[in-house]
Design a protein around this motif. Structure first.
Motif, PDB file in Angstrom:
ATOM      1  N   GLY A 146      48.208 -32.840 -25.054  1.00 31.34           N
ATOM      2  CA  GLY A 146      49.745 -31.684 -25.081  1.00 31.34           C
ATOM      3  C   GLY A 146      49.079 -30.863 -26.190  1.00 31.34           C
ATOM      4  O   GLY A 146      50.218 -29.874 -25.972  1.00 31.34           O
ATOM      5  N   LYS A 147      48.122 -30.121 -25.490  1.00 29.94           N
ATOM      6  CA  LYS A 147      47.934 -28.485 -25.741  1.00 29.94           C
ATOM      7  C   LYS A 147      46.516 -28.515 -24.609  1.00 29.94           C
ATOM      8  O   LYS A 147      46.502 -29.397 -23.782  1.00 29.94           O
ATOM      9  CB  LYS A 147      47.153 -28.447 -27.140  1.00 29.94           C
ATOM     10  N   GLY A 148      45.465 -27.269 -25.533  1.00 31.78           N
ATOM     11  CA  GLY A 148      44.990 -26.833 -24.315  1.00 31.78           C
ATOM     12  C   GLY A 148      43.824 -25.820 -25.608  1.00 31.78           C
ATOM     13  O   GLY A 148      44.163 -25.638 -25.535  1.00 31.78           O
ATOM     14  N   TYR A 149      42.271 -25.816 -24.869  1.00 32.56           N
ATOM     15  CA  TYR A 149      41.599 -24.950 -25.527  1.00 32.56           C
ATOM     16  C   TYR A 149      41.192 -23.857 -24.202  1.00 32.56           C
ATOM     17  O   TYR A 149      40.560 -23.969 -23.117  1.00 32.56           O
ATOM     18  CB  TYR A 149      40.294 -25.875 -25.545  1.00 32.56           C
ATOM     19  N   ILE A 150      41.185 -22.608 -25.377  1.00 33.51           N
ATOM     20  CA  ILE A 150      40.734 -21.421 -23.922  1.00 33.51           C
ATOM     21  C   ILE A 150      39.544 -21.056 -24.694  1.00 33.51           C
ATOM     22  O   ILE A 150      38.852 -21.165 -25.871  1.00 33.51           O
ATOM     23  CB  ILE A 150      41.532 -20.415 -24.763  1.00 33.51           C
ATOM     24  N   TYR A 151      38.381 -21.013 -23.782  1.00 33.88           N
ATOM     25  CA  TYR A 151      37.154 -20.328 -24.191  1.00 33.88           C
ATOM     26  C   TYR A 151      37.174 -18.974 -23.538  1.00 33.88           C
ATOM     27  O   TYR A 151      37.361 -19.168 -22.161  1.00 33.88           O
ATOM     28  CB  TYR A 151      35.876 -21.373 -23.389  1.00 33.88           C
ATOM     29  N   ARG A 152      36.081 -18.153 -24.303  1.00 30.01           N
ATOM     30  CA  ARG A 152      35.717 -17.499 -22.823  1.00 30.01           C
ATOM     31  C   ARG A 152      33.918 -16.948 -23.624  1.00 30.01           C
ATOM     32  O   ARG A 152      33.869 -16.668 -24.441  1.00 30.01           O
ATOM     33  CB  ARG A 152      36.323 -16.098 -23.782  1.00 30.01           C
ATOM     34  N   GLY A 153      33.754 -16.600 -22.454  1.00 32.45           N
ATOM     35  CA  GLY A 153      32.066 -16.952 -22.662  1.00 32.45           C
ATOM     36  C   GLY A 153      31.551 -18.081 -22.817  1.00 32.45           C
ATOM     37  O   GLY A 153      30.116 -17.553 -23.801  1.00 32.45           O
ATOM     38  N   GLY A 154      32.148 -19.404 -23.362  1.00 31.04           N
ATOM     39  CA  GLY A 154      31.993 -20.795 -23.932  1.00 31.04           C
ATOM     40  C   GLY A 154      32.450 -20.847 -25.121  1.00 31.04           C
ATOM     41  O   GLY A 154      31.662 -22.131 -26.060  1.00 31.04           O
TER      42      GLY A 154
END
Length: 358
Positions: free
Chosen positions: A325-333
């Motif tokens: 029901g959700k998501g994670y946003i990663y930038r460069g790990g």
């Protein structure tokens, strides 16, 4: 992008106008116009589109005198090096060279005599252009319908060896070698033999590979196998339809081997399985739409669960990894945000805009 690269086979350098191939030069991407050459405006427009796609060399058919006359006008108005496609006429070859061709493609076996070829070679020397010696399996001498595969490869190699000897005897070494077949295995085999027997640059590709949806896989199999062994200095993916598709496909294949850096984002998408917690395919398509105008070689990952997601995110410029029901946003790990599933696209768009603006 893939940072590992196959070790390139060492060849001598040959120039095609402003583009140098062989030696330490990058693999050049080539295509061919599909307009009538005498339709000058349409041909120039198609060449311009190819150049904008990143095409390095464009081949143009010149079967008649009217075509070579049109070729002169076309060559004067484009920047990319042009190759004149010659089959049977020495006169067309000479006309095309004098019209501004940077290279001519010629099958010596289709010419009437070496005396005619001597005239073409002399003209090429004066104008300081190169030649591609091209052999198609269907046109080789002594070919019979029941000739076994290995013998076909041998016939092509013998024929090319004869041509190379004759050109060298005449003091002309600005040559590129090419042997085409519709058969993937024979294409690989003959180009391996060329790489072992000659130090000239090699143009690779599968001939008549088919409709775009049918020709990509066999072309990738043949071209990819050769590139993995360091064979190939110019590439054409011969697909029916828009020639721009040939360039995009060739660039994708080269990029897979670290031999080309695309100027647009690459999207890595998980294939999905029973662990998947979101509609990955729909989200990935929306993300692809959101980044289509970006001109940066970014790596973007769209992952459907937390098993493989963090690993892909560590290697991506920007990544979306789904949870329940959700998501994670990663930038460069590094984790940037955790947002509800319904807000994933909006948050991704915000972060990609920030990344591009930097």
């Amino acid at each position: 992008m893939n940072s590992s690269k196959p070790e390139r086979r060492k060849t001598r350098e040959v120039r095609i106008g402003s583009t140098a191939i062989g030696a330490e030069n990058p693999v050049a991407v080539q295509s061919m116009t599909k307009t009538l050459t005498t339709d000058i405006e349409a041909t120039i427009a198609q060449i311009s589109r190819l150049e904008n796609c990143g095409c390095n060399i464009v081949r143009v058919a010149v079967p008649t005198k009217k075509d070579t006359e049109a070729f002169a006008k076309i060559a004067a108005q484009v920047n990319v090096p042009l190759v004149a496609d010659i089959h049977f006429s020495a006169q067309r070859a000479i006309e095309a060279i004098e019209a501004g061709a940077s290279k001519i493609r010629i099958n010596p076996g289709n010419m009437r005599s070496w005396q005619e070829l001597d005239e073409v070679i002399a003209c090429a020397k004066v104008n300081k252009i190169s030649m591609r010696l091209g052999i198609n399996e269907a046109s080789i001498r002594n070919l019979k319908e029941d000739t076994p595969s290995r013998e076909r490869t041998g016939l092509m190699f013998e024929e090319m060896s004869e041509y190379v000897r004759e050109f060298e005897k005449r003091g002309f070494c600005e040559i590129v070698l090419s042997a085409k077949s519709v058969d993937v295995n024979r294409t690989i085999e003959i180009n391996r033999k060329f790489s072992e027997g000659f130090d000239y640059p090699i143009h690779i590709g599968l001939t008549h590979s088919g409709l775009p949806e049918d020709g990509i896989v066999p072309s990738a199999a043949a071209v990819g196998s050769l590139l993995s062994e360091g064979i190939g200095d110019t590439v054409r993916i011969s697909l029916a339809g828009k020639p721009e598709n040939e360039i995009i496909t060739a660039q994708d294949i080269l990029a897979s081997f670290g031999l080309y850096e695309k100027k647009t984002p690459r999207i890595v998408v998980c294939p999905t399985c029973g662990r998947c917690m979101i509609d990955v395919l729909s989200l990935a398509r929306e993300i692809k739409q959101a980044v289509q105008e970006i001109q940066k070689p970014l790596k973007i990952a769209v992952m459907g669960c937390i098993v493989n997601g963090p690993g892909e995110a560590a290697d991506a410029d920007l990544a979306v990894c789904a949870g329940s029901g959700k998501g994670y946003i990663y930038r460069g790990g590094k984790k940037l945000a955790v947002v509800p599933e319904a807000e994933l696209l909006a948050e991704f768009s915000k972060q990609i805009n920030l990344l591009v603006a930097e």
